[in-house]
Structures are given as structure tokens and as C-alpha cells.
Design an enzyme around this catalytic site. Sequence first.
Site, PDB file in Angstrom:
ATOM      1  N   ILE A 219       0.865  -1.199   0.000  1.00  0.00           N
ATOM      2  CA  ILE A 219       0.000   0.000   0.000  1.00  0.00           C
ATOM      3  C   ILE A 219       0.896   1.242   0.000  1.00  0.00           C
ATOM      4  CG2 ILE A 219      -1.749   1.312   1.299  1.00  0.00           C
ATOM      5  CD1 ILE A 219      -2.632  -1.302   2.631  1.00  0.00           C
ATOM      6  N   HIS A 220       0.744   2.095  -0.996  1.00  0.00           N
ATOM      7  CA  HIS A 220       1.533   3.338  -0.963  1.00  0.00           C
ATOM      8  C   HIS A 220       0.863   4.527  -1.632  1.00  0.00           C
ATOM      9  CE1 HIS A 220       2.711   1.889  -4.999  1.00  0.00           C
ATOM     10  NE2 HIS A 220       2.851   3.174  -5.272  1.00  0.00           N
TER      11      HIS A 220
END
Length: 372
Positions: A219-220
Amino acid sequence: MSDAARTLHIVGARPQFVKVAALLRAARHPERHSIVHTGQHYDAGLSSVFFDELGIPAPHTHLGIGGGTHAEQTGAMLPALEARLRETADPVVVVYGDTNSTLAGALAAAKLHVPLVHVEAGLRSFDKRMPEEINRVVTDHVSDHLLCPTPSAVEQLAREGITRGVHWVGDVMLDIARAEAERACATPLGRFLAGDDAAGPLPDFLGPALRGGYLLATIHRAGNTDDAATLARLVGALGDLGRTVVWPLHPRTRHAMVRLGVGLPPNVLTVEPLGYLAFAALLRHADLVLTDSGGVQKEAWFAGRRCVTLRDTTEWTETLLHGWNTLVGDDVDALRAAVAAPPPASPPDFSAYGDARAAERCMGIIEGLTAP
Ligand code: UD1
Ligand code: UDP
């Protein structure tokens, strides 16, 4: 690489190192190519590990420009790239994907009338809240040579009035995923996950827990990391899955979790960002992939792993066919349902992404531009 090189490959972020690796392996004239690293990603785990593992030639120029706001980062890159471009007579510039380094490279080259090649052209999420969408659209509209991964990308450019210099070459990330699959399997981690107890020293975060099966998360995206409630909801949803989740933590997300005070559920195992081979090994053996990454959606599909994408849109729409990829945004009920969904009935068909020889086609076009 030589000072007199005539093609500058401008890269700065993790996915771009993977893409430039694919292209430079296909170079017939390596001496005609140089890398400019903007410095957008600077931690060893997001930068030098890719150069080392994938055998990417050292950058000829490193601008050291990372961090800051979009305007600060892109703005600082522009004069530095312009100065670098003025040093080389008659160069060609190649930019990759959709990051701020892509945008800065494209603008600097276009304003100097330097022939500009965009690798991964024609993709759209149709969501202008994503900085990447702005970067893609602007880059495509100032590029001279648009190298598209899929026929749908070619069609999208045509809808926007861009037909000159457009080529369907295939997806360079498929090339490298194929080329490195064997090496990924041969890493100690790959061998351990395949059941070999004498695989050798493993990364210290790993152990027998993974033998029981695991989900792999990354997740970014700003949309998921920058708002405390959204990030907490997503992390909580990972906790509620009741499965081991391995999560190589992007520094943006690590900083956000500290800043926003988001804690970790016990079933979620965060680790430092991984090198390409360890990540590919983990992905190949994961029961499922949860991600908001562009590249990881594709890599999951290429490896025949089902993917749940924590976004409302994807520019890689072909991955959605037959349920190989499901978009759930930040809706935790949809996430739970997608994780529990049955496996797809048909095997993944990624023929639209080429034949794993995209980089050869890209290089044929690029080297043709500087042929003596
Ligand atoms: C960037 C790209 C995104 C791409 C992603 C790949 C843009 C707008 N975003 O997002 O499209 O999917 O790279 O991973 O270009 N940081 C570190 N160490 C690093 C790099 C970053 O600590 O080596 C931290 C810094 O606090 C930085 C933040 O992460 O401010 C964000 O980094 P940045 O490169 O601006 O964006 P990414 O989120 O990495
Ligand atoms: N990747 C990696 N280690 C990790 C996470 C991702 O090597 O811990 C690789 C992944 O295999 C893919 C690329 O990084 O090749 C994708 O980069 P990222 O998700 O950061 O960017 P995006 O594709 O979303 O722009």
C-alpha cells in the site's frame, strides 16, 4: 556508460528501475545509453537494490532530488534536467511510466525540442485526483514516440488525437517478470516457500508462519496513506481477515502510520521494502495479493495470483477479466468479499501485454532514432 551517450533514460522511482532494466538488457549498443537518476527514491531498499540485483548500469548522473511536495520535487528536477540535457549534443530522452520524474523529464526534453520517448504510454485511470494521471496525460501529449503496453492504450491515445509515433510494443514488466522468474525461485526465500527446508539463510522476518499460507500486501498510494481514517480502516481490514498478511512497507506508508498513529494487528507482518527477487518469490507463493500498486497488479496476474486492488480505478483494465483482479477502493466490506471470492474459472490471458519481448521492440525504435 559513455559520456557521449546519445540516449538519456530518466528514472527516479522503484518501478522505473525495473522498466529501465528491461530496456537496457535489450540494447544492441549499450554504449549509446546513459541513465539519469533524479533521486526521487533514495533509500537503498527502493533504489540501489534494484541496480544491484537487476544489473542496471550505474547512473551517469544522480540529481539527488527526493522528498518535498509535488511542486517542490518536480520544480527542482526541471532546471537540473535541463542543465543535464544541454550537456549532450542531440540526445534522445526516454521516460517511463507516470511519476514526477517522468513528468519533469518529459517537460525538460520537450521544451528543449529533444526527441522524447514515453515507455508505458496511453494508460489512463480517468481519475485526476491521482497525481500519476496528470503526469501520464501531460507526458503523452508532449511525447514524440509513444510506446504502448497494450492495444487499448493505443486506442486511448487515438481518442485523444494522438496517432503519430504510437507503437504497441507490449509490456516491459512482463519481459522482466519472465526473465527473472527462475532467479526468484532460486533465492533462499523462493526455495523455502517451495518447501525446501535446507534453502539457506532466510530474511529474518520470515519463518515457518508463512508455510501455512499468507496474503501479500503493498500500500503506498497517497489516497490510501494520507488520510488517518482511510489508512486505519484499511489496516483494520487486513487485521480482520484473520490470515497471515506479509506487508513490505513503503516508506511513505511507514511515515504515515507513525504520523497518524495507526497501529498494527497481530496477523499483519510488516517488513522493509524487498528487493525485486524476494518480492517476486513472495508474490509467486502468495494465496492472494492485496495492493494499490500499478505494477504489482500486473505482476500478480502474470504469476497467476488473484489480486484485490485497494483503488476505485485501474489503468490496467485487462487484469480485471474473469475476476483475476477486483477493485474494492477503501470499502472494507467489498475487500472482505473479494478476498473470500472463488478462484477465477479461466486462466489469466495476458496476450494483450505482448510476448515478453517488449523491450526488444522499444530498443529497436529507440536505437533507430540515434543510428549513425
Ligand atoms: C512515487 C510515485 C508513484 C509510484 C511510487 C512507486 C509520484 C507522484 N509518485 O510515489 O507514482 O507509484 O513512487 O513506489 O511520482 N520516501 C523515503 N525514502 C525514499 C523515497 C521516499 O522515505 O527513498 C518517503 C519520503 O517521505 C517522501 C515520501 O516517501 O516524501 C513519498 O515519496 P515520493 O517519491 O514523493 O512518492 P511515492 O509515494 O514514493
Ligand atoms: N516491488 C519490490 N519490492 C517491494 C514492493 C514492490 O521489488 O517490496 C516491486 C514490484 O515487484 C514492482 C515494482 O516494485 O516491480 C512496483 O513498484 P511500486 O508498487 O512501488 O510502484 P507502482 O507500480 O505502483 O508505480
